[in-house]
Design a protein around this motif. Structure first.
Motif, PDB file in Angstrom:
ATOM      1  N   TYR A  80     -24.817  53.883  24.179  1.00  0.00           N
ATOM      2  CA  TYR A  80     -23.785  52.865  24.315  1.00  0.00           C
ATOM      3  C   TYR A  80     -23.465  52.265  22.947  1.00  0.00           C
ATOM      4  CZ  TYR A  80     -24.814  52.879  29.349  1.00  0.00           C
ATOM      5  OH  TYR A  80     -24.997  53.245  30.663  1.00  0.00           O
ATOM      6  N   THR A  81     -22.217  51.850  22.806  1.00  0.00           N
ATOM      7  CA  THR A  81     -21.783  51.140  21.605  1.00  0.00           C
ATOM      8  C   THR A  81     -21.432  49.713  21.988  1.00  0.00           C
ATOM      9  OG1 THR A  81     -20.893  53.156  20.612  1.00  0.00           O
ATOM     10  CG2 THR A  81     -20.097  51.057  19.732  1.00  0.00           C
ATOM     11  N   ILE A  82     -21.964  48.757  21.249  1.00  0.00           N
ATOM     12  CA  ILE A  82     -21.659  47.356  21.519  1.00  0.00           C
ATOM     13  C   ILE A  82     -20.187  47.092  21.243  1.00  0.00           C
ATOM     14  CG2 ILE A  82     -22.070  45.003  20.675  1.00  0.00           C
ATOM     15  CD1 ILE A  82     -25.012  45.762  20.368  1.00  0.00           C
ATOM     16  N   ASP A  83     -19.534  46.416  22.177  1.00  0.00           N
ATOM     17  CA  ASP A  83     -18.123  46.076  22.069  1.00  0.00           C
ATOM     18  C   ASP A  83     -17.998  44.710  21.395  1.00  0.00           C
ATOM     19  OD1 ASP A  83     -15.476  45.455  22.350  1.00  0.00           O
ATOM     20  OD2 ASP A  83     -15.454  45.458  24.541  1.00  0.00           O
ATOM     21  N   PRO A  84     -17.621  44.655  20.111  1.00  0.00           N
ATOM     22  CA  PRO A  84     -17.626  43.370  19.400  1.00  0.00           C
ATOM     23  C   PRO A  84     -16.634  42.364  19.952  1.00  0.00           C
ATOM     24  CG  PRO A  84     -16.580  45.077  18.062  1.00  0.00           C
ATOM     25  CD  PRO A  84     -17.190  45.772  19.247  1.00  0.00           C
ATOM     26  N   SER A  85     -15.553  42.830  20.577  1.00  0.00           N
ATOM     27  CA  SER A  85     -14.554  41.899  21.097  1.00  0.00           C
ATOM     28  C   SER A  85     -15.013  41.205  22.374  1.00  0.00           C
ATOM     29  CB  SER A  85     -13.230  42.628  21.354  1.00  0.00           C
ATOM     30  OG  SER A  85     -13.383  43.622  22.340  1.00  0.00           O
ATOM     31  N   HIS A  86     -16.088  41.694  22.986  1.00  0.00           N
ATOM     32  CA  HIS A  86     -16.634  41.066  24.186  1.00  0.00           C
ATOM     33  C   HIS A  86     -18.123  40.745  24.022  1.00  0.00           C
ATOM     34  CE1 HIS A  86     -12.996  43.102  25.749  1.00  0.00           C
ATOM     35  NE2 HIS A  86     -12.905  42.006  26.480  1.00  0.00           N
ATOM     36  N   THR A  87     -18.549  40.619  22.766  1.00  0.00           N
ATOM     37  CA  THR A  87     -19.937  40.305  22.454  1.00  0.00           C
ATOM     38  C   THR A  87     -19.983  39.065  21.576  1.00  0.00           C
ATOM     39  OG1 THR A  87     -20.725  42.588  22.630  1.00  0.00           O
ATOM     40  CG2 THR A  87     -21.989  41.119  21.210  1.00  0.00           C
ATOM     41  N   SER A  88     -20.936  38.184  21.852  1.00  0.00           N
ATOM     42  CA  SER A  88     -21.085  36.964  21.071  1.00  0.00           C
ATOM     43  C   SER A  88     -22.549  36.752  20.708  1.00  0.00           C
ATOM     44  CB  SER A  88     -20.572  35.758  21.866  1.00  0.00           C
ATOM     45  OG  SER A  88     -20.850  34.545  21.197  1.00  0.00           O
ATOM     46  N   ILE A  89     -22.795  36.514  19.424  1.00  0.00           N
ATOM     47  CA  ILE A  89     -24.126  36.140  18.953  1.00  0.00           C
ATOM     48  C   ILE A  89     -24.023  34.702  18.459  1.00  0.00           C
ATOM     49  CG2 ILE A  89     -26.060  36.711  17.446  1.00  0.00           C
ATOM     50  CD1 ILE A  89     -25.252  38.936  19.385  1.00  0.00           C
ATOM     51  N   GLY A  90     -24.644  33.780  19.180  1.00  0.00           N
ATOM     52  CA  GLY A  90     -24.505  32.367  18.865  1.00  0.00           C
ATOM     53  C   GLY A  90     -25.820  31.722  18.481  1.00  0.00           C
ATOM     54  N   PHE A  91     -25.723  30.496  17.943  1.00  0.00           N
ATOM     55  CA  PHE A  91     -26.919  29.745  17.577  1.00  0.00           C
ATOM     56  C   PHE A  91     -26.656  28.262  17.755  1.00  0.00           C
ATOM     57  CE2 PHE A  91     -24.387  30.307  13.760  1.00  0.00           C
ATOM     58  CZ  PHE A  91     -24.354  29.040  13.204  1.00  0.00           C
ATOM     59  N   VAL A  92     -27.744  27.517  17.914  1.00  0.00           N
ATOM     60  CA  VAL A  92     -27.675  26.059  18.051  1.00  0.00           C
ATOM     61  C   VAL A  92     -28.743  25.456  17.155  1.00  0.00           C
ATOM     62  CG1 VAL A  92     -27.813  24.095  19.620  1.00  0.00           C
ATOM     63  CG2 VAL A  92     -26.930  26.287  20.455  1.00  0.00           C
ATOM     64  N   ALA A  93     -28.354  24.474  16.332  1.00  0.00           N
ATOM     65  CA  ALA A  93     -29.291  23.768  15.461  1.00  0.00           C
ATOM     66  C   ALA A  93     -29.144  22.265  15.682  1.00  0.00           C
ATOM     67  CB  ALA A  93     -29.031  24.113  13.993  1.00  0.00           C
ATOM     68  N   ARG A  94     -30.236  21.554  15.629  1.00  0.00           N
ATOM     69  CA  ARG A  94     -30.182  20.088  15.715  1.00  0.00           C
ATOM     70  C   ARG A  94     -29.734  19.523  14.379  1.00  0.00           C
ATOM     71  NH1 ARG A  94     -30.219  16.865  20.122  1.00  0.00           N
ATOM     72  NH2 ARG A  94     -32.270  17.448  20.883  1.00  0.00           N
ATOM     73  N   HIS A  95     -28.753  18.610  14.415  1.00  0.00           N
ATOM     74  CA  HIS A  95     -28.211  18.019  13.196  1.00  0.00           C
ATOM     75  C   HIS A  95     -28.520  16.529  13.164  1.00  0.00           C
ATOM     76  CE1 HIS A  95     -24.931  16.164  10.753  1.00  0.00           C
ATOM     77  NE2 HIS A  95     -25.253  17.159   9.946  1.00  0.00           N
ATOM     78  N   ALA A  96     -29.102  16.093  12.050  1.00  0.00           N
ATOM     79  CA  ALA A  96     -29.410  14.669  11.824  1.00  0.00           C
ATOM     80  C   ALA A  96     -30.290  14.083  12.921  1.00  0.00           C
ATOM     81  CB  ALA A  96     -28.128  13.856  11.669  1.00  0.00           C
ATOM     82  N   MET A  97     -31.033  14.940  13.601  1.00  0.00           N
ATOM     83  CA  MET A  97     -32.004  14.532  14.616  1.00  0.00           C
ATOM     84  C   MET A  97     -31.360  14.006  15.896  1.00  0.00           C
ATOM     85  SD  MET A  97     -34.758  15.171  12.826  1.00  0.00           S
ATOM     86  CE  MET A  97     -36.098  14.441  13.786  1.00  0.00           C
ATOM     87  N   VAL A  98     -30.008  14.002  15.985  1.00  0.00           N
ATOM     88  CA  VAL A  98     -29.389  13.334  17.130  1.00  0.00           C
ATOM     89  C   VAL A  98     -28.412  14.199  17.913  1.00  0.00           C
ATOM     90  CG1 VAL A  98     -29.632  11.040  16.092  1.00  0.00           C
ATOM     91  CG2 VAL A  98     -27.538  12.369  15.703  1.00  0.00           C
ATOM     92  N   THR A  99     -27.930  15.289  17.347  1.00  0.00           N
ATOM     93  CA  THR A  99     -26.925  16.089  18.046  1.00  0.00           C
ATOM     94  C   THR A  99     -27.107  17.560  17.715  1.00  0.00           C
ATOM     95  OG1 THR A  99     -24.550  16.253  18.538  1.00  0.00           O
ATOM     96  CG2 THR A  99     -25.163  16.029  16.231  1.00  0.00           C
ATOM     97  N   ASN A 100     -26.404  18.423  18.448  1.00  0.00           N
ATOM     98  CA  ASN A 100     -26.484  19.857  18.222  1.00  0.00           C
ATOM     99  C   ASN A 100     -25.220  20.372  17.551  1.00  0.00           C
ATOM    100  OD1 ASN A 100     -29.033  20.265  19.429  1.00  0.00           O
ATOM    101  ND2 ASN A 100     -28.094  20.292  21.465  1.00  0.00           N
ATOM    102  N   VAL A 101     -25.406  21.269  16.599  1.00  0.00           N
ATOM    103  CA  VAL A 101     -24.293  22.002  16.012  1.00  0.00           C
ATOM    104  C   VAL A 101     -24.375  23.434  16.522  1.00  0.00           C
ATOM    105  CG1 VAL A 101     -23.352  22.994  13.887  1.00  0.00           C
ATOM    106  CG2 VAL A 101     -24.041  20.591  13.953  1.00  0.00           C
ATOM    107  N   LYS A 102     -23.256  23.928  17.060  1.00  0.00           N
ATOM    108  CA  LYS A 102     -23.214  25.276  17.592  1.00  0.00           C
ATOM    109  C   LYS A 102     -22.361  26.155  16.692  1.00  0.00           C
ATOM    110  CE  LYS A 102     -23.689  23.696  22.367  1.00  0.00           C
ATOM    111  NZ  LYS A 102     -23.101  23.695  23.739  1.00  0.00           N
ATOM    112  N   GLY A 103     -22.760  27.404  16.584  1.00  0.00           N
ATOM    113  CA  GLY A 103     -22.003  28.351  15.786  1.00  0.00           C
ATOM    114  C   GLY A 103     -22.166  29.751  16.333  1.00  0.00           C
ATOM    115  N   SER A 104     -21.449  30.684  15.737  1.00  0.00           N
ATOM    116  CA  SER A 104     -21.533  32.074  16.171  1.00  0.00           C
ATOM    117  C   SER A 104     -21.160  32.984  15.021  1.00  0.00           C
ATOM    118  CB  SER A 104     -20.606  32.328  17.369  1.00  0.00           C
ATOM    119  OG  SER A 104     -19.256  32.146  16.986  1.00  0.00           O
ATOM    120  N   PHE A 105     -21.460  34.268  15.194  1.00  0.00           N
ATOM    121  CA  PHE A 105     -21.060  35.305  14.258  1.00  0.00           C
ATOM    122  C   PHE A 105     -20.024  36.173  14.960  1.00  0.00           C
ATOM    123  CE2 PHE A 105     -25.375  34.060  13.165  1.00  0.00           C
ATOM    124  CZ  PHE A 105     -25.281  33.848  11.799  1.00  0.00           C
ATOM    125  N   THR A 106     -18.872  36.346  14.325  1.00  0.00           N
ATOM    126  CA  THR A 106     -17.763  37.030  14.988  1.00  0.00           C
ATOM    127  C   THR A 106     -17.672  38.512  14.644  1.00  0.00           C
ATOM    128  OG1 THR A 106     -16.234  36.445  13.191  1.00  0.00           O
ATOM    129  CG2 THR A 106     -16.448  34.887  15.025  1.00  0.00           C
TER     130      THR A 106
END
Length: 206
Positions: free
Chosen positions: A34-60
Motif C-alpha cells: 500500500y502507498t500512503i495517500d498524503p491528501s487523506h493522511t494527517s500527522i499531528g502533534f499537541v504541545a502544552r504552551h506556557a503551562m496553560v493551553t495546548n498548541v496544535k500543529g500538523s505536517f502537510t
C-alpha cells in the motif's frame, strides 16, 4: 476484523496437536503493498504552551508505504517519511521558529522518519506498532497505539485501508531542548508531545 493477528498465548502442553484456525478470507484479501495517500493522511502533534493551553500543529507533506500480510501478520511493515518544512501551527512566526536551529534545524535535518519493527494486537481492532523514530539524526524506539478503521473500495476503484493512532514522546530525548522560563514558574513549551496519526493507504495494483 483483525489486521495484525492476535498475540500468541502460551499453549498448554498436550499430546494432541491442534489444527490451526483457518485464515479469515477478508483478512487474507488485504495482503499486499500500500502507498500512503498524503491528501487523506494527517500527522499531528499537541504541545502544552506556557503551562496553560495546548498548541496544535500538523505536517502537510508526508509519504510512506505499508506491507500488510493477512496470512502471516508478523511480516507486515510500515514506513513513513515526514518533510519538516511542511509544519503548520496556524502562526507563520511560530512555524519559522520551529524550522530554525532552535528546534528542527530543517536545513540540516529535512526529514523525520518512522520504520516499524514490530506489530502486536491488543484486542478487537486495537494494535500497537513499534518502530524507530528518527528526528535530528537521533533514532529511538516509539510505540504507536493504532485503531484499524477497516477497508473499503473508493469510487475510483482504489482499495483503501485506514488507521487512527496516537503516541507520546519527550522531545528532549531527540535533542529538542529549546525552552524559556516563565516568571510565574514552569517553562514555555512542554517536554511531552502528543502525536496523532490519521492514515489512509491505497493498495497497489496486483
Amino acid at each position: 476484523m483483525g489486521l495484525f493477528g492476535r498475540k500468541n498465548e502460551t499453549a498448554t502442553p498436550s499430546a494432541t496437536a491442534t489444527t490451526p484456525a483457518p485464515v479469515n478470507p477478508e483478512l487474507a484479501g488485504l495482503t499486499g503493498d500500500y502507498t500512503i495517500d498524503p491528501s487523506h493522511t494527517s500527522i499531528g502533534f499537541v504541545a502544552r504552551h506556557a503551562m496553560v493551553t495546548n498548541v496544535k500543529g500538523s505536517f502537510t507533506d508526508t509519504s510512506g508505504t505499508l506491507h500488510l500480510d493477512g496470512t502471516d501478520p508478523a511480516r507486515s511493515t510500515a514506513s513513513l517519511d515526514v518533510q519538516m518544512e511542511s509544519i503548520e501551527t496556524g502562526s507563520a512566526d511560530r512555524d519559522g521558529h520551529l524550522k530554525s536551529s532552535d528546534f528542527f534545524k530543517i536545513d540540516e535535518f529535512p526529514t523525520m522518519t518512522f520504520r516499524s519493527t514490530k506489530a502486536e494486537a491488543l484486542g478487537g481492532d486495537d494494535y500497537r506498532i513499534t518502530g524507530d523514530l528518527t528526528i535530528l539524526g537521533t533514532t529511538k524506539p516509539l510505540a504507536i497505539d493504532l485503531e484499524f478503521n477497516g477497508s473499503a473500495t473508493d469510487p475510483f476503484g482504489n482499495q483503501r485501508v485506514g488507521f487512527e493512532g496516537k503516541a507520546e514522546i519527550l522531545r528532549s530525548e531527540w535533542g529538542l531542548t529549546w525552552n524559556a522560563a516563565l516568571e510565574t514558574g514552569g517553562v514555555l513549551v512542554s517536554d511531552k508531545i502528543k502525536l496523532n496519526f490519521d492514515i489512509s493507504a491505497i493498495k497497489a495494483d496486483a
